[in-house]
Design a protein around this motif. Sequence first.
Motif, short mmCIF file in Angstrom:
data_model
loop_
_atom_site.label_atom_id
_atom_site.label_comp_id
_atom_site.label_asym_id
_atom_site.label_seq_id
_atom_site.Cartn_x
_atom_site.Cartn_y
_atom_site.Cartn_z
N SER A 159 0.27 6.98 -2.73
CA SER A 159 -1.37 7.28 -2.18
C SER A 159 -1.36 7.04 -0.67
O SER A 159 -2.46 7.17 0.24
CB SER A 159 -2.12 5.96 -2.71
OG SER A 159 -1.67 4.84 -2.42
N TYR A 189 -3.31 -0.81 0.24
CA TYR A 189 -2.66 -0.80 -0.93
C TYR A 189 -3.51 -1.84 -1.72
O TYR A 189 -4.21 -2.75 -1.40
CB TYR A 189 -1.27 -1.33 -0.69
CG TYR A 189 -1.01 -2.34 0.10
CD1 TYR A 189 -1.01 -3.86 -0.40
CD2 TYR A 189 -0.94 -2.17 1.43
CE1 TYR A 189 -0.75 -4.90 0.56
CE2 TYR A 189 -0.78 -3.21 2.37
CZ TYR A 189 -0.48 -4.56 1.90
OH TYR A 189 -0.59 -5.63 2.78
N PHE A 217 -2.75 2.52 6.15
CA PHE A 217 -2.69 2.88 4.54
C PHE A 217 -2.83 1.59 4.11
O PHE A 217 -2.60 0.21 4.43
CB PHE A 217 -1.30 3.45 4.05
CG PHE A 217 -0.03 2.43 4.32
CD1 PHE A 217 0.17 1.82 3.31
CD2 PHE A 217 0.90 2.62 5.52
CE1 PHE A 217 1.48 0.76 3.29
CE2 PHE A 217 1.87 1.66 5.73
CZ PHE A 217 2.34 0.76 4.57
N LYS A 261 -9.20 -0.50 -2.41
CA LYS A 261 -8.60 0.03 -1.11
C LYS A 261 -9.74 0.02 -0.04
O LYS A 261 -9.37 -0.32 1.37
CB LYS A 261 -7.78 1.17 -1.39
CG LYS A 261 -6.77 1.17 -1.93
CD LYS A 261 -6.16 2.45 -2.24
CE LYS A 261 -4.77 2.28 -3.12
NZ LYS A 261 -4.06 3.53 -3.70
N THR A 268 -6.78 6.43 2.07
CA THR A 268 -5.91 6.92 1.01
C THR A 268 -6.00 8.24 0.42
O THR A 268 -6.95 8.76 0.74
CB THR A 268 -6.34 5.63 -0.13
OG1 THR A 268 -5.46 5.77 -1.12
CG2 THR A 268 -7.60 6.03 -0.66
#
Length: 349
Positions: free
Chosen positions: A235, A62, A60, A280, A262
């Motif tokens: 997200s 950020y 993931f 991202k 995301t």
Amino acid sequence: MKKNKKLLLVLSIVGLSALLWLGMFFRLPYYIESPGGAADVRHVLTVNGQEDSEPGSYNFVYVHVQQATAFQLLAAYLNPTMDIRSEEETTGGANNDDYFRIAQFYMETSQNMAKYQGLTLAGKDVSLDFFGVYVLSLTEDSTFREILNIADTVVSINGETFESSADLIKYVSSLELGSSVTVGYISAGQQYEADGSIIKLSNGKNGIGITLVDHTEVDSSVPIEFQTGNIGGPSAGLMFTLSIYTQLADPDLRDGRIIAGTGTIEQDGSVGDIGGADKKVLSAAQAGATVFFVPNNPVDEKILKENPDAKTNYEEAMEMVRQEKLDIEVVPVTNVQEAIDYLEKTKSE
């Protein structure tokens, strides 16, 4: 005369030092959003008490958000990968503590939706219990502004309970403008009722003037644990879901690839839009990911009227790919099944 020159020199040095200090350390009512990084989901998620040791990774990504000094604002202005936003745009008027709490509520909901979707797709028995909606903020003209607080849970409207936040919103929007409404809510463990009225929201619909997110719990015999610490926001939902599904149903789905992505995850498996798609995808590429999943939902018509140049998350990501000449495959998705199908189809022979 010499004394005057010395005094002027001292005052000049003091003044310059003060300006430098202000420029370096004094926080202004602006925030800078910049690429933050990527993290392997396995570092924050454990499924069925087992270690995920298959090659490759789900990551993931950020965005790093910081309140800016004058010098930082100047640096951000000159950097095309950074955005400058006002305090109101960033926090919605919440103070830092409340802003953090709101991000944690979004993360909690994201985790529960990911558990539910991952378990459902893997064919496991699971139920999602809906307890109401967390209150995240209230509009200035809400008649409940001095009654409801952040973290309160709205559990009923006019005595009616609901199965999802969508049902609650649909019911409230059907009520007549200015009509009386009774809200049942839980605050600090105690249940209350309060009366107010229906107002016109900024989106043109009727409502009670709260920003909300689902208050849910997942019930399953499969233990799924998150250790996200101070990480907040919704997200990472898509990547959490893919990781849970893979470990339970298709362990070789990653096929050794470094995969990033995301997008929020909803109860029906749809992937919702997020902020900072451009930053991202840059974080994903810098982390060595070869695949990047990104939402590709149509831009809302109301937003397009206000801003004809508004882009989808996919378009934002592709603009950064072209600008920075990134070597990464950007895959647009609208639901989690599309991401699973892509990974299955593109596995090596």
